[in-house]
Design a protein around this motif. Structure first.
Motif, PDB file in Angstrom:
ATOM      1  N   ASP A 174       5.735   3.880  10.934  1.00  0.00           N
ATOM      2  CA  ASP A 174       4.850   2.722  10.775  1.00  0.00           C
ATOM      3  C   ASP A 174       4.268   2.703   9.374  1.00  0.00           C
ATOM      4  OD1 ASP A 174       1.982   4.054  10.855  1.00  0.00           O
ATOM      5  OD2 ASP A 174       3.102   4.927  12.530  1.00  0.00           O
ATOM      6  N   PHE A 175       3.857   1.529   8.955  1.00  0.00           N
ATOM      7  CA  PHE A 175       3.141   1.381   7.692  1.00  0.00           C
ATOM      8  C   PHE A 175       2.140   0.251   7.840  1.00  0.00           C
ATOM      9  CE2 PHE A 175       6.875  -1.370   7.201  1.00  0.00           C
ATOM     10  CZ  PHE A 175       6.340  -2.531   6.660  1.00  0.00           C
ATOM     11  N   VAL A 176       1.139   0.254   6.965  1.00  0.00           N
ATOM     12  CA  VAL A 176       0.125  -0.788   6.968  1.00  0.00           C
ATOM     13  C   VAL A 176       0.028  -1.365   5.565  1.00  0.00           C
ATOM     14  CG1 VAL A 176      -1.784   0.799   6.477  1.00  0.00           C
ATOM     15  CG2 VAL A 176      -2.264  -1.375   7.590  1.00  0.00           C
ATOM     16  N   ILE A 177      -0.099  -2.685   5.480  1.00  0.00           N
ATOM     17  CA  ILE A 177      -0.368  -3.314   4.193  1.00  0.00           C
ATOM     18  C   ILE A 177      -1.773  -3.911   4.246  1.00  0.00           C
ATOM     19  CG2 ILE A 177       2.050  -3.751   3.688  1.00  0.00           C
ATOM     20  CD1 ILE A 177       1.552  -6.689   4.290  1.00  0.00           C
ATOM     21  N   ILE A 178      -2.464  -3.802   3.114  1.00  0.00           N
ATOM     22  CA  ILE A 178      -3.867  -4.208   3.023  1.00  0.00           C
ATOM     23  C   ILE A 178      -4.012  -5.135   1.814  1.00  0.00           C
ATOM     24  CG2 ILE A 178      -6.248  -3.406   2.938  1.00  0.00           C
ATOM     25  CD1 ILE A 178      -5.114  -0.584   3.663  1.00  0.00           C
ATOM     26  N   PRO A 179      -3.871  -6.432   2.011  1.00  0.00           N
ATOM     27  CA  PRO A 179      -4.029  -7.367   0.888  1.00  0.00           C
ATOM     28  C   PRO A 179      -5.507  -7.563   0.565  1.00  0.00           C
ATOM     29  CG  PRO A 179      -3.540  -8.572   2.900  1.00  0.00           C
ATOM     30  CD  PRO A 179      -3.499  -7.121   3.262  1.00  0.00           C
ATOM     31  N   ILE A 180      -5.838  -7.510  -0.704  1.00  0.00           N
ATOM     32  CA  ILE A 180      -7.221  -7.700  -1.144  1.00  0.00           C
ATOM     33  C   ILE A 180      -7.279  -8.880  -2.099  1.00  0.00           C
ATOM     34  CG2 ILE A 180      -9.233  -6.665  -2.222  1.00  0.00           C
ATOM     35  CD1 ILE A 180      -8.408  -5.224   0.317  1.00  0.00           C
ATOM     36  N   ASN A 181      -8.038  -9.885  -1.729  1.00  0.00           N
ATOM     37  CA  ASN A 181      -8.269 -11.050  -2.591  1.00  0.00           C
ATOM     38  C   ASN A 181      -9.279 -10.650  -3.658  1.00  0.00           C
ATOM     39  OD1 ASN A 181      -9.063 -13.438  -3.787  1.00  0.00           O
ATOM     40  ND2 ASN A 181      -9.411 -14.542  -1.889  1.00  0.00           N
ATOM     41  N   GLN A 182      -8.806 -10.495  -4.889  1.00  0.00           N
ATOM     42  CA  GLN A 182      -9.661 -10.059  -5.992  1.00  0.00           C
ATOM     43  C   GLN A 182      -9.863 -11.168  -7.025  1.00  0.00           C
ATOM     44  OE1 GLN A 182      -8.194  -6.319  -7.521  1.00  0.00           O
ATOM     45  NE2 GLN A 182      -8.191  -5.353  -5.511  1.00  0.00           N
ATOM     46  N   SER A 183      -9.796 -12.400  -6.548  1.00  0.00           N
ATOM     47  CA  SER A 183      -9.839 -13.545  -7.464  1.00  0.00           C
ATOM     48  C   SER A 183     -11.243 -13.863  -7.972  1.00  0.00           C
ATOM     49  CB  SER A 183      -9.269 -14.784  -6.761  1.00  0.00           C
ATOM     50  OG  SER A 183     -10.007 -15.094  -5.590  1.00  0.00           O
ATOM     51  N   LYS A 184     -12.266 -13.284  -7.353  1.00  0.00           N
ATOM     52  CA  LYS A 184     -13.638 -13.598  -7.742  1.00  0.00           C
ATOM     53  C   LYS A 184     -14.402 -12.304  -7.969  1.00  0.00           C
ATOM     54  CE  LYS A 184     -17.422 -16.666  -6.299  1.00  0.00           C
ATOM     55  NZ  LYS A 184     -17.905 -17.587  -5.245  1.00  0.00           N
ATOM     56  N   VAL A 185     -15.135 -12.229  -9.080  1.00  0.00           N
ATOM     57  CA  VAL A 185     -15.866 -10.993  -9.396  1.00  0.00           C
ATOM     58  C   VAL A 185     -17.358 -11.228  -9.624  1.00  0.00           C
ATOM     59  CG1 VAL A 185     -13.836  -9.842 -10.341  1.00  0.00           C
ATOM     60  CG2 VAL A 185     -15.289 -11.211 -11.858  1.00  0.00           C
ATOM     61  N   SER A 186     -17.827 -12.457  -9.474  1.00  0.00           N
ATOM     62  CA  SER A 186     -19.253 -12.745  -9.670  1.00  0.00           C
ATOM     63  C   SER A 186     -19.582 -14.068  -8.992  1.00  0.00           C
ATOM     64  CB  SER A 186     -19.602 -12.812 -11.169  1.00  0.00           C
ATOM     65  OG  SER A 186     -18.889 -13.858 -11.795  1.00  0.00           O
ATOM     66  N   ASP A 187     -20.878 -14.416  -9.016  1.00  0.00           N
ATOM     67  CA  ASP A 187     -21.355 -15.694  -8.453  1.00  0.00           C
ATOM     68  C   ASP A 187     -20.967 -15.856  -6.991  1.00  0.00           C
ATOM     69  OD1 ASP A 187     -22.432 -16.493 -10.954  1.00  0.00           O
ATOM     70  OD2 ASP A 187     -20.456 -17.148 -11.592  1.00  0.00           O
ATOM     71  N   PHE A 188     -21.173 -14.803  -6.218  1.00  0.00           N
ATOM     72  CA  PHE A 188     -20.863 -14.870  -4.801  1.00  0.00           C
ATOM     73  C   PHE A 188     -21.944 -15.637  -4.056  1.00  0.00           C
ATOM     74  CE2 PHE A 188     -19.050 -10.869  -6.424  1.00  0.00           C
ATOM     75  CZ  PHE A 188     -17.712 -11.122  -6.192  1.00  0.00           C
ATOM     76  N   GLY A 189     -21.550 -16.274  -2.959  1.00  0.00           N
ATOM     77  CA  GLY A 189     -22.501 -17.051  -2.181  1.00  0.00           C
ATOM     78  C   GLY A 189     -22.494 -16.663  -0.724  1.00  0.00           C
ATOM     79  N   LYS A 190     -22.964 -17.568   0.103  1.00  0.00           N
ATOM     80  CA  LYS A 190     -23.016 -17.288   1.539  1.00  0.00           C
ATOM     81  C   LYS A 190     -21.766 -17.769   2.262  1.00  0.00           C
ATOM     82  CE  LYS A 190     -25.402 -21.564   2.843  1.00  0.00           C
ATOM     83  NZ  LYS A 190     -26.564 -22.145   3.562  1.00  0.00           N
ATOM     84  N   ASN A 191     -20.915 -18.540   1.582  1.00  0.00           N
ATOM     85  CA  ASN A 191     -19.694 -19.041   2.215  1.00  0.00           C
ATOM     86  C   ASN A 191     -18.630 -19.247   1.146  1.00  0.00           C
ATOM     87  OD1 ASN A 191     -17.868 -20.020   4.084  1.00  0.00           O
ATOM     88  ND2 ASN A 191     -18.771 -22.066   4.164  1.00  0.00           N
TER      89      ASN A 191
END
Length: 506
Positions: A408-425
């Motif tokens: 078995d193997f697992v893949i873990i995709p990480i969305n790294q498109s944003k690094v600042s100005d995070f909000g609630k949605n």
């Protein structure tokens, strides 16, 4: 809850942080007027979290300690009989002792000072024990540190009076959490003229509970509750802040992991620096000559939550006794059978970990390899782990081979498109990939990127060797000097992934 008007308010669940941006407003120090025992005071409170939706609440000063004034909500106090009032007073003495002798000295020694004497000119902090809605332990609003309308003009935070009366240990934890926010307000907003990202500010407050010793023993602790919730629902964005319990579970576990891997200095020094959020962590890593960056740490943490085994590499697990049993369940568990073609479609928010497990049927990979092609609308990095202990970042296209024993193997995709100005949605990004079976052979071994591998762009001859977050160009003569470097085994990367490695100047 994030409101943008004249002030920025960020509300935190079990312990609420309300931040305000008033960088253009001068902080006026008012004349010091010491409060007196029995003094009655009307406080501006937050209607969203007040049990009765009040905007103002009357309170009486019940106890004065060496470090703080402890006011109690009159509406609660007046409904107690004499025995109840005496009992609550005793508990407040206990709470005050913990604040003076444990919370205050340990946190100020580590994080630094709160505003002192601050806007009110009084070195004592005001702690209002208010009736809050169920599920909320306290809140802090930086507007109270400015001489503006709707400010209490004090170094002040609020905590649940019900918690004091029913679970004094929880109340102590809430004070430890909220006090860090007051310190952060001084260290960032006042001294550095910047406002910290909510997720990192909350992470420090969650770590403060461990710092002062309230997560020991682990059984029954706040950290245990956070870990239990995290293992039940692990796929939540670390940086988005809709103010739900899952937010705290994520940042509590990530904070413990950061400290285990890089020491508590990573939280302390980033608080004292001029940068915020992800940038502050990267700056710390650069200053300490670490090869990793935030994106690497986050991916390694995601792998650690899946395998949690430090026998081969410390970065893939927790060392704390209470956290050694954490192992998340993948979001999907898919059997790859009969060498069929597969397609998968998902959507992920920035810094939202997700685990997709694939089981290999018996004899499926005889003379075959798996080819994975990724299609994204944003910048993703794809982390990988399998039952053979192989880990890394996958290229696009990627190959998975079976050297013997792969189940078995697992893949873990990480969305790294944003690094600042995070909000609630924050906005999700589409992520899809296909799996096909191809003939095994040269160049179709596991395409997991790690130090020492050769990479290149498609249809280009120039090759680079990976060294942490860097790629170093090697001419053919140099490659020939190293027997372990085989140009035929080089991995082609798309532009986004290739450019994610900075060019080394050596």
């Amino acid at each position: 809850m994030l409101l943008r008007n004249k002030k920025l308010r960020i509300f935190i669940g079990a312990a609420i942080f309300l931040a305000a941006l008033f960088l253009s407003v001068n902080i006026q120090v008012l004349p010091a007027l010491a409060d007196t025992l029995g003094q009655k005071q009307s406080f501006i409170v937050n209607s969203t979290y007040d049990k009765f939706s009040r905007t103002q609440a009357a309170a009486t000063l019940i106890h004065i300690s060496s470090k703080a004034y402890f006011y109690v909500d009159d509406r609660y106090w007046d409904n107690l009989n004499q025995i109840g009032q005496n009992d609550l007073t005793d508990k407040i003495y206990d709470l005050a002792s913990a604040f003076d002798n444990v919370i205050y000295p340990k946190e100020t020694e580590f994080w630094g000072s709160e505003p002192n004497p601050g806007i009110d000119g009084d070195p004592k902090i005001t702690i209002v024990l208010e009736q809050l809605i169920s599920g909320n332990g306290g809140y802090f609003d930086t507007i109270n540190g400015y001489a503006v309308e709707s400010s209490n003009k004090r170094e002040i935070f609020f905590a649940s009076v019900e918690a004091v009366n029913t679970n004094i240990q929880n109340a102590k934890m809430f004070l430890a959490h909220e006090f860090q926010h007051l310190i952060s307000f001084n260290q960032k907003d006042i001294l550095k003229k910047v406002t910290e990202d909510v997720w990192l500010n909350e992470l420090r407050s969650e770590y403060s509970v461990s710092l002062v010793g309230y997560n020991e023993p682990y059984v029954g602790s706040s950290l245990e509750r956070r870990a239990d919730l995290f293992t039940e629902q692990p796929s939540d964005s670390l940086t988005e802040w809709p103010n739900v319990s899952l937010d705290y579970a994520q940042i509590a576990l990530f904070g413990e992991y950061l400290v285990e891997q890089y020491g508590p200095e990573i939280l302390k020094e980033t608080l004292h620096g001029p940068y915020i959020g992800i940038e502050s962590i990267n700056n710390f890593l650069i200053s300490r000559n670490y090869k990793e960056r935030f994106s690497d740490i986050f991916g390694n943490w995601a792998i650690a939550n899946y395998i949690n085994d430090i026998s081969s590499d410390k970065k893939f697990g927790y060392t704390a006794e209470g956290l050694k049993d954490i192992k998340i369940t993948p979001l999907s568990n898919i059997n790859l059978l009969n060498q069929l073609a597969y397609s998968f479609y998902y959507s992920l928010k920035p810094w939202q970990p997700a685990w997709y497990k694939f089981n290999i049927g018996q004899s499926v990979l005889v003379s075959k390899a798996i080819k994975i092609d990724f299609f994204t609308g944003a910048y993703f990095r794809i982390f990988y782990a399998d039952n053979l202990g192989r880990t890394g970042v996958l290229s696009n296209s990627a190959y998975v081979d079976d050297p013997g024993g792969l189940t078995d193997f697992v893949i873990i995709p990480i969305n790294q498109s944003k690094v600042s100005d995070f909000g609630k949605n924050d906005t999700s990004a589409a992520f899809s990939f296909s799996i096909n079976f191809v003939d095994a052979g040269l160049g179709r071994g596991l395409s997991a990127l790690k130090d020492g591998l050769l990479i290149k762009r498609p249809n280009e001859k120039e090759m680079y060797v990976i060294d942490g977050k860097y790629k170093r160009y090697l001419n053919p003569g140099v490659i020939a000097l190293y027997g372990q470097l085989d140009p035929a085994m080089s991995i082609e990367l798309d532009d986004a992934l290739f450019n994610s490695y900075a060019a080394a100047n050596y």
